[in-house]
Design an enzyme around this catalytic site. Structure first.
Site, mmCIF file in Angstrom:
data_model
loop_
_atom_site.group_PDB
_atom_site.id
_atom_site.type_symbol
_atom_site.label_atom_id
_atom_site.label_comp_id
_atom_site.label_asym_id
_atom_site.label_seq_id
_atom_site.Cartn_x
_atom_site.Cartn_y
_atom_site.Cartn_z
ATOM 1 N N SER A 125 2.559 1.606 10.333
ATOM 2 C CA SER A 125 2.942 0.822 9.159
ATOM 3 C C SER A 125 2.711 1.625 7.874
ATOM 4 O O SER A 125 3.212 2.737 7.748
ATOM 5 C CB SER A 125 2.186 -0.510 9.175
ATOM 6 O OG SER A 125 2.797 -1.459 8.346
ATOM 7 N N ASP A 128 6.746 -3.829 13.601
ATOM 8 C CA ASP A 128 5.636 -3.080 13.020
ATOM 9 C C ASP A 128 4.701 -2.490 14.083
ATOM 10 O O ASP A 128 4.288 -3.171 15.022
ATOM 11 C CB ASP A 128 4.830 -4.020 12.115
ATOM 12 C CG ASP A 128 3.965 -3.287 11.118
ATOM 13 O OD1 ASP A 128 3.032 -2.595 11.556
ATOM 14 O OD2 ASP A 128 4.226 -3.415 9.904
#
Length: 346
Positions: free
Chosen positions: A46, A198
């Protein structure tokens, strides 16, 4: 005490946490100013993936100073683009004392919509803004070169829930977008016919590749998600935020617990080579600032507000300098974090 003959090579594992990744920016800036350290292999998820890719690009193209400048430019551009994307960030920057109330309003209006009725496709425009920022700041040819340290970036397969780890040879803009794709806010990123979310859900950050692929025995975690919150959320948006935060911590906690248990169980049956020997030699370190980061509302992770980014950057640099003062001389000798108390059950 005699100085080191050469910089100590240190592997870095960078946790994701949205705009709170500015703390990691500050930590990296502090470490890059330390002549006794050299960056070894790097992993990230991320926002940690963004920091990792920008860091390695800068190191290859301009050394430590080049990496510092590229990180500064990346976060500055993230703030500028956020201000141009809508009125909320300029309003908060004009009236910083209202930031907590405004971020709560944002989360109530859009977080609840995202949970109940909103379409992640509405985030496609913001995804394209991030794409442009990545392409301006990440040199993928430099990352793939022999001069670059090993790099590992995680994304989560939306169908299987498993982690896909992209190394420096197959890293692309799409992989970085996938690593930062929060599914309630952005559409999935499709790579090789598979949809990804993610990377924080499955490997935040990836640790096992660092153990398997790096010759270094010192591994530094840079963490941004608080382990503890003072209050239990009571509204839907706050609950979603905390569930996400717990999930982002759990993937790392499980990997750390696994490595710690394996290391603890080796005992007298020691191997001279292979995975067991690599795990036995590992020394763990961590830079975090639980007090500063736990004081930040979870909603602010979605708001790259200038004063928030700079506050976190400064906190990260200060944390890095504190760590350097107390821990550099212990590199190559022992761990400087108590894994049992930090990541154990409780």
């Amino acid at each position: 005490m005699a100085p080191m003959d050469k910089p100590h090579s240190l592997d870095l594992a960078l946790q994701g946490g949205g705009a709170h990744g500015a703390f990691t920016w500050g930590v990296l800036d502090g470490l890059l100013q330390e002549p006794r350290l050299a960056v070894g292999a790097v992993s990230g998820a991320s926002a940690g993936a963004m920091n990792a890719a920008v860091l390695v690009s800068g190191l290859v193209c301009g050394g430590a100073e080049g990496a510092r400048e590229r990180l500064r430019s990346f976060w500055k551009e993230l703030n500028r683009s956020g201000r141009e994307a809508g009125p909320l960030i300029p309003m908060i920057e004009a009236f910083p004392e209202t930031s907590r109330a405004m971020s709560s309003w944002w989360n109530t209006m859009f977080g609840n919509l995202g949970t109940a009725h909103g379409s992640p496709g509405m985030g496609r425009e913001l995804q394209e803004i991030l794409r442009k920022i990545i392409e301006e700041h990440v040199d993928f040819a430099a990352i793939a070169s022999d001069a670059a340290p090993p790099l590992f970036i995680s994304a989560t397969n939306a169908q299987s829930g498993t982690a896909r780890i992209f190394d420096k040879q197959d890293l692309t803009t799409e992989a970085l977008l996938a690593s930062a794709c929060l599914p309630l806010y952005f559409p999935p990123v499709t790579i090789d016919g598979k949809d990804y979310w993610d990377g924080g859900y499955s490997a935040n950050p990836p640790l096992v590749p660092l153990v398997l692929e790096s010759a270094n025995d010192d591994l530094l975690l840079i963490t941004v998600n608080p382990q503890l919150r003072d209050e239990t959320p009571r509204n839907a948006a706050g609950i979603v935020d905390r569930i996400t935060e717990i999930g982002f911590n759990q993937s790392m906690r499980k990997e750390m617990q696994g490595l710690f248990l394996l290391q603890s169980s080796i005992g007298r049956n020691r191997a001279k080579e292979g995975l067991i020997a690599q795990v036995e030699r590992l020394r763990f370190h961590e830079i975090h600032d639980e007090a500063t980061l736990s004081a930040m509302p979870a909603q602010s992770k979605l708001l790259p507000v200038r004063h928030l980014l700079l506050t976190l950057r400064d906190a990260g640099e200060a944390a890095a300098k504190r760590w350097c003062e107390t821990s550099i001389e212990r590199l190559g000798k022992e761990s400087t974090v108590d894994l049992a108390s930090r990541f154990g059950p409780g």
